[in-house]
Design a protein around this motif. Sequence first.
Motif, short mmCIF file in Angstrom:
data_model
loop_
_atom_site.label_atom_id
_atom_site.label_comp_id
_atom_site.label_asym_id
_atom_site.label_seq_id
_atom_site.Cartn_x
_atom_site.Cartn_y
_atom_site.Cartn_z
N UNK A 187 26.23 -97.98 0.20
CA UNK A 187 26.87 -99.17 0.83
C UNK A 187 25.92 -99.76 1.85
N UNK A 188 25.21 -98.86 2.54
CA UNK A 188 24.34 -99.31 3.63
C UNK A 188 23.02 -98.53 3.56
N UNK A 189 21.90 -99.28 3.64
CA UNK A 189 20.58 -98.63 3.65
C UNK A 189 19.93 -98.85 5.02
N UNK A 190 19.37 -97.78 5.57
CA UNK A 190 18.65 -97.90 6.83
C UNK A 190 17.16 -97.95 6.49
N UNK A 195 21.97 -103.78 4.94
CA UNK A 195 20.72 -103.20 5.44
C UNK A 195 20.70 -103.26 6.97
N UNK A 196 20.29 -102.14 7.59
CA UNK A 196 19.93 -102.13 9.00
C UNK A 196 18.42 -101.93 9.02
N UNK A 197 17.71 -102.75 9.85
CA UNK A 197 16.27 -102.58 9.93
C UNK A 197 15.78 -102.81 11.36
N UNK A 198 14.49 -102.59 11.58
CA UNK A 198 13.93 -102.69 12.93
C UNK A 198 12.64 -103.50 12.93
#
Lengths: 374, 180
Positions: free
Chosen positions: A85-88, A119-122
């Motif tokens: 569901x969510x990729x870091x 997606x969570x990213x930095x």
Amino acid sequence: MDRGHYKIFLGMAAGVGKTYRMLQEGHAEVAAGRDVAIGYLEPHKRQETSDQARGLEVVSRRKVTYREVEVEEMDLPVLLARRPDLALIDELAHSNPPGLEHEKRFEDIADVLAAGIDVFSTVNVQHLESLNDRVAELTGVRVRETVPDSVLGTADEVVLIDLTPEALVARLRAGKVYPGENIEAALNNFFRIENLAALREVSLRQVAEDVESKRLTLHVPEPLGTREERVAAEVPQAVGERLLALVRPTPSSQRLVRRAWRSAQRLGTDLDLLWVKPPGKPIEGDVERQVTALRQLASVLGATLLIEEHDDLVAAVARVVRERGSTYLMVGESLPRKGLGRLREPLPQRLMKATPAGVDVRIVAHRGGREGSE
Amino acid sequence: VIEHFLVGLALLLGLFGGYLIASTRWRGKRSERPQQVHQILLPFTGTEISRRALDAALRLAKAEHATLMPAYLAAVPKQLPLECAIPAEAAKAMPMLEAIEQRATGQGVPVDARVERGRSYRHALSRLLEHESFDRVVVSATSTGAAGFSGDDLVWLLDKAPAEVLILRPGPEDHRVLTA
């Protein structure tokens, strides 16, 4: 298929805690019952980060040989096949070695989002293309891995991970950012308090601008009426300021530009310079020299010089104010009025009437002889 | 009739003589004024400028009805495009130009300031020489050193500047600087 939700954690420098916060939020999502997987994590040998990643599923990396060195990269096909569901995905500005699907990791992320995966990213602020030059000038350090600013614009949420420069230096000294042997070099170069303070300011402004642009985009009324009417409707919703200074190709305008630039710096806003040129008059001789000087000054200051040919100064200014979303107007002192001109309303009053409500007009006095703006 | 003619002739001669005297004086006064608008260039770097150099430039400008052109020279690091915005340098230049203008205006000298970018101070100065014209350049020998013009720069300036170059000797009052 709906595009995934994109959240970027933005920081002023390495070590502020972007990855840590991303992992924390990943855990919170797991606790909320979502399927979360780490697409790529770069813990930089930081113990706190590695500890925080514990308990989250990590998608296997692929090994790639680049310049006879074996490196580990995010495995995009495996991540897409895994379909969480969510990729870091850490460090969106990273450049992939040749031979992979894309040159840049942010392009990999675009594929993941397109597959409907959140997606969570930095990213650090100095990786943004438009800020790269400014950051290099402020810090003397230029990063090679840059991403277009539009990448930040594609995010649904941008979260600023803020830390005071003193706190970051303390973390660095405590060995929480780099291993012991690199600490002194880092403190003497990039991680100086003045560098970090400047970077922090740039980051805060960047996020403020992002918030403002999203407000404007979200609150645009129904697209009816003329473009001017739509822009005018937007102006009162703008949170930030935008400064417009009326100039003429004369040396005395430079003082007005300096004043306007100082105000723009204090407000943390962009500066536009406007010269309303009488129609039909060619730009040549001394006028041309002064226009070149103004253009040069604007370029040095990062301002925009606009030249509008119009026989009605007030109408031209009002149009530019609407188009540029200016909230602040700076004008030089007017010429002493003679003859029938005395019966006319003074320029600042006419400008106030012609521009949208809420646009402030400020008059900058001339230091020397009386030389006006109209 | 002859009497009237003589009176008329005397009046005409008187008027002609008066015209000759007035026109000679007017021409004399006109020749004292500069034939064209003069510009005096005052290049500087950093956040201070020698008071001697500034005062000398102002004295000359006032005496010659010239415009003072203070020019802040900014060295742009190689990793940046030459024409990029330089807010950090501008933050130094703007208050300095403001302070110079304030002093010049107090003495009735018009100012037309510039900020010029280059890879080095000399490069910035050469770019300025390319597109601006001036009659005099005033620099202070006291500003030699890491932050300003080196001896080589001054020699280069003497060779390249298409104008009279005034290099001020180091003097006892050189510690006096104008800062913003």
